[in-house]
Write an enzyme that holds these catalytic residues in place. Structure first.
Site, mmCIF file in Angstrom:
data_model
loop_
_atom_site.group_PDB
_atom_site.id
_atom_site.type_symbol
_atom_site.label_atom_id
_atom_site.label_comp_id
_atom_site.label_asym_id
_atom_site.label_seq_id
_atom_site.Cartn_x
_atom_site.Cartn_y
_atom_site.Cartn_z
ATOM 1 N N LYS A 14 0.802 -1.165 0.024
ATOM 2 C CA LYS A 14 -0.162 0.105 0.055
ATOM 3 C C LYS A 14 0.947 1.289 -0.156
ATOM 4 C CE LYS A 14 -2.291 -1.150 3.852
ATOM 5 N NZ LYS A 14 -1.826 -2.429 3.873
ATOM 6 N N ARG A 89 -9.597 0.366 9.356
ATOM 7 C CA ARG A 89 -8.979 -0.900 9.665
ATOM 8 C C ARG A 89 -9.947 -1.895 10.458
ATOM 9 N NH1 ARG A 89 -3.101 -0.003 9.168
ATOM 10 N NH2 ARG A 89 -1.997 -1.812 9.448
ATOM 11 N N ARG A 128 11.611 -6.029 4.623
ATOM 12 C CA ARG A 128 11.197 -4.782 5.007
ATOM 13 C C ARG A 128 12.319 -4.663 6.142
ATOM 14 N NH1 ARG A 128 5.491 -2.165 5.188
ATOM 15 N NH2 ARG A 128 5.231 -3.452 7.271
ATOM 16 N N ARG A 134 11.765 -1.207 11.345
ATOM 17 C CA ARG A 134 10.472 -0.722 11.988
ATOM 18 C C ARG A 134 10.248 -1.956 13.229
ATOM 19 N NH1 ARG A 134 5.435 0.059 8.513
ATOM 20 N NH2 ARG A 134 4.466 -1.004 9.890
ATOM 21 N N ARG A 146 0.191 -9.323 13.769
ATOM 22 C CA ARG A 146 -0.415 -8.377 12.667
ATOM 23 C C ARG A 146 -1.269 -9.227 11.841
ATOM 24 N NH1 ARG A 146 4.761 -5.439 11.008
ATOM 25 N NH2 ARG A 146 3.262 -4.298 9.445
HETATM 26 P P1 ADP Z 1 1.164 -2.075 7.528
HETATM 27 O O1 ADP Z 1 1.326 -1.229 6.186
HETATM 28 O O2 ADP Z 1 2.513 -3.088 7.759
HETATM 29 O O3 ADP Z 1 -0.110 -2.703 7.865
HETATM 30 P P2 ADP Z 1 0.849 0.595 8.904
HETATM 31 O O4 ADP Z 1 2.036 1.251 8.721
HETATM 32 O O5 ADP Z 1 -0.256 0.848 8.080
HETATM 33 O O6 ADP Z 1 1.518 -1.065 8.731
HETATM 34 O O7 ADP Z 1 0.394 0.249 10.414
HETATM 35 C C1 ADP Z 1 1.609 0.008 11.570
HETATM 36 C C2 ADP Z 1 0.631 -0.108 12.795
HETATM 37 O O8 ADP Z 1 -0.136 1.247 13.128
HETATM 38 C C3 ADP Z 1 -0.619 -1.218 12.683
HETATM 39 O O9 ADP Z 1 -0.027 -2.353 12.960
HETATM 40 C C4 ADP Z 1 -1.464 -0.639 13.827
HETATM 41 O O10 ADP Z 1 -0.995 -0.974 15.308
HETATM 42 C C5 ADP Z 1 -1.418 0.883 13.907
HETATM 43 N N1 ADP Z 1 -2.453 1.300 12.986
HETATM 44 C C6 ADP Z 1 -2.248 2.127 11.734
HETATM 45 N N2 ADP Z 1 -3.410 2.234 11.231
HETATM 46 C C7 ADP Z 1 -4.497 1.988 12.134
HETATM 47 C C8 ADP Z 1 -5.831 2.082 12.294
HETATM 48 N N3 ADP Z 1 -6.747 2.382 11.292
HETATM 49 N N4 ADP Z 1 -6.374 1.278 13.487
HETATM 50 C C9 ADP Z 1 -5.737 1.049 14.368
HETATM 51 N N5 ADP Z 1 -4.556 0.976 14.415
HETATM 52 C C10 ADP Z 1 -3.737 1.160 13.176
#
Ligand code: ADP
Length: 187
Positions: A14, A89, A128, A134, A146
């Site tokens: 994404k 999410r 990654r 991260r 996750r």
């Molecule tokens: P990835 O692309 O690996 O899914 P993100 O960078 O989008 O990871 O998000 C990293 C973390 O931030 C998630 O695992 C979660 O803990 C938190 N997070 C991000 N967006 C949301 C959301 N919309 N609701 C709740 N937690 C979120």
């Protein structure tokens, strides 16, 4: 205003696609993951609370991300459109977004879902981790959490947007350019 949502499991690409889409379509990219990492970097109260949850692969509370998105909508009034990445999410977040947009006389334009199998999620996040460092990419246990959080809480969002007739899915296995072309076709 256009509101596109980039959807998909962690590691689906994404962020990579968002960067290319922003360049081409001049969208305002709103990544809740990036916004949360910014809060953590700045050492804010919100960031401190979020870090503990993010680092173990859990979601932060709905109200926290909903608040961040609302303030971004308010701040960015003269953009060509929004590209939401990592939000909504949960089904509750999707319902909240609908209400937020309805209050502005707007609605979600389309949800573009990039799908890859779980094995590939694991593989991509492991590689990654070597590049970005991260904390939530650091070990298999966190990554597995996750993935299971995605299936339990995020996957139901698909049905929500299917019911609204706004869901479009593409196969996320392929080159960055191939996936990009497919997304551009939808937009
Ligand atoms: P990835 O692309 O690996 O899914 P993100 O960078 O989008 O990871 O998000 C990293 C973390 O931030 C998630 O695992 C979660 O803990 C938190 N997070 C991000 N967006 C949301 C959301 N919309 N609701 C709740 N937690 C979120």
């Amino acid at each position: 205003m256009k509101y596109f949502i980039l959807f998909g499991p962690p590691g689906a690409g994404k962020g990579t696609q968002a960067a290319k889409l922003v360049e081409k379509f001049k969208f305002k990219h709103l990544s809740t993951g990036d916004l949360l990492r910014e809060e953590i970097k700045n050492g804010t109260e919100l960031g401190k609370k979020a870090k503990a949850l993010i680092d173990k692969g859990s979601l932060v509370p709905d109200e926290v991300v909903e608040g961040m998105i609302a303030s971004q909508f308010e701040k960015n009034t003269s953009v060509g459109g929004f590209l939401l990445d990592g939000f909504p999410r949960t089904t509750a977040q999707a319902e909240h977004l609908d209400a937020m947009l309805k209050a502005r006389g707007e609605e979600v334009t389309s949800v573009i879902s990039i799908m890859i199998p779980d094995e590939m999620v694991m593989e991509r996040i492991r590689s990654r981790a070597l590049i970005e460092g991260r904390a939530d990419d650091a070990n298999d246990e966190i990554i597995a959490n996750r993935i299971s959080t995605y299936h339990a809480k995020t996957e139901p969002v698909i049905e929500f947007y299917k019911a609204a007739g706004k869901y479009q899915e593409i196969n996320g296995v392929g080159t960055i350019e191939e996936i990009f072309d497919k997304i551009c076709g939808i937009i």
